[in-house]
Design an enzyme around this catalytic site. Structure first.
Site, short mmCIF file in Angstrom:
data_model
loop_
_atom_site.label_atom_id
_atom_site.label_comp_id
_atom_site.label_asym_id
_atom_site.label_seq_id
_atom_site.Cartn_x
_atom_site.Cartn_y
_atom_site.Cartn_z
N ARG A 139 0.81 -1.21 0.00
CA ARG A 139 0.00 0.00 0.00
C ARG A 139 0.85 1.26 0.00
NH1 ARG A 139 -4.03 -0.65 4.43
NH2 ARG A 139 -3.61 -2.83 4.06
N THR A 140 1.96 1.29 0.73
CA THR A 140 2.76 2.53 0.80
C THR A 140 3.42 2.82 -0.55
OG1 THR A 140 3.16 2.16 3.16
CG2 THR A 140 4.60 3.72 2.03
N LYS A 187 23.85 -7.81 -5.63
CA LYS A 187 25.25 -8.10 -5.99
C LYS A 187 26.22 -7.40 -5.04
CE LYS A 187 23.95 -8.25 -10.88
NZ LYS A 187 24.07 -7.57 -12.19
N ARG A 235 12.04 3.36 1.69
CA ARG A 235 11.66 2.47 2.80
C ARG A 235 12.81 1.50 3.01
NH1 ARG A 235 6.31 -0.86 4.39
NH2 ARG A 235 5.73 1.26 4.87
N HIS A 270 7.46 6.66 10.51
CA HIS A 270 6.70 6.58 9.26
C HIS A 270 5.85 7.87 9.19
CE1 HIS A 270 4.78 5.12 5.80
NE2 HIS A 270 4.28 3.97 6.22
#
Length: 306
Positions: free
Chosen positions: A56-57, A84, A106, A134
């Site tokens: 959702r974010t 990598k 995030r 948040h």
């Protein structure tokens, strides 16, 4: 506003109110439009840099940037050069060299957006870092409360559940205090962080005692994936002491509302009949998230009040 939005403390009362007012203006401007799009950020590039799973974010930020006509690049750590061994700094500098104006990040590590903000010239928006903050979730929660109750000053908010692992709780306590609300944290002692006494909030272990006085009950998800020990005897016991069911909802004032940042553990922290009731704002929160994130991107990249 400052150049970045890294935590709730970046916003004083004036800036936070400006974001909420701008989101309301954006909602008003888009109401009734067949094409829900504004030309404000045409020619600007927003990168969604997600090192942690999110649905959702990420979609909310992507939709917000696209509705402002920005170009959007979605970057997921899985299947990228990160696997990598490329560092966060090199990844960010690479994306910036390609012309990004803002990075929405995030990360599972608390503090990652702060490090990023020291390395890039553009704006950085914290979309959730570890168990830290948040801020846009707190903004959309405040927007939803103001929309439903018509005010934030003096509103009594109970934040219930897994406070220890919740970045949503941390951001909400800070922002709601800034906006004049009174916050009470309700949780078992094992799910409260060390130092919670210094937060601008009351603390209670008794949900039944807090509910009749609350204007807003914000349930938190039990984050079992972050728990490496037993924090409560069983899910059934947790639900019995701290779950919001129909019986407890009946103890709320007539105009009190129920919130949850999602995703929910139905039947554990919140019963299905509560989540789907008319008191619930859970679906509204998702919709308001797009408007609030549009306001944040607009103010950071557009340069001023609408």
């Amino acid at each position: 506003m400052k150049r970045h939005l890294l935590e709730a403390a970046d916003l004083d009362r004036t800036d936070a109110t400006l974001v909420l007012d701008t989101a309301a203006q954006i909602d008003q401007a888009l109401t009734g439009r067949e094409v829900k799009k504004l030309p404000t950020l045409r020619g600007r590039t927003v990168v969604n840099l997600f090192f942690e799973d999110s649905t959702r974010t990420r979609i909310s930020f992507e939709l917000a940037a696209k509705r402002l006509s920005a170009d959007v690049i979605n970057f997921s750590a899985k299947g990228s050069s990160v696997s990598k061994g490329e560092s966060l700094k090199d990844t960010a500098l690479t994306l910036e060299a390609m012309g990004s104006d803002a990075i929405v990040v995030r990360h599972s590590a608390s503090g990652a957006p702060h490090r990023l903000a020291n390395w890039v010239r553009g704006s950085v928006v914290n979309a959730g870092d570890g168990t830290h903050e948040h801020p846009t979730q707190a903004l959309l929660d405040a927007y939803t409360i103001r929309q439903r109750l018509g005010r934030l000053e003096g509103v009594r908010v109970a934040i219930v559940g897994d406070v220890l692992h919740s970045r949503v709780a941390r951001s909400n306590v800070g922002l709601l205090h800034t906006l004049g609300a009174e916050v009470t944290l309700v949780a078992p002692p094992t799910l409260l962080p060390v130092g919670v006494g210094s937060w601008p909030a009351e603390v209670s272990y008794d949900l039944d005692a807090v509910l009749p006085k609350a204007d807003v009950v914000m349930m938190l998800r039990v984050q079992a994936e972050r728990m490496n020990a037993s924090f409560f005897p069983s899910a059934r016991e947790y639900s019995r002491r701290y779950g919001l069911d129909a019986r407890r909802m009946a103890a709320l004032a007539d105009d009190a509302i129920v919130m949850h940042p999602g995703p929910m553990n139905r039947g554990m922290e919140i019963a299905a009949e509560v989540a789907d009731s008319v008191r619930s704002t859970i679906v509204e929160q998702v919709g308001n998230g797009v408007s609030v994130r549009m306001a944040v991107l607009y103010l950071l990249l557009g340069g001023g009040p609408a």
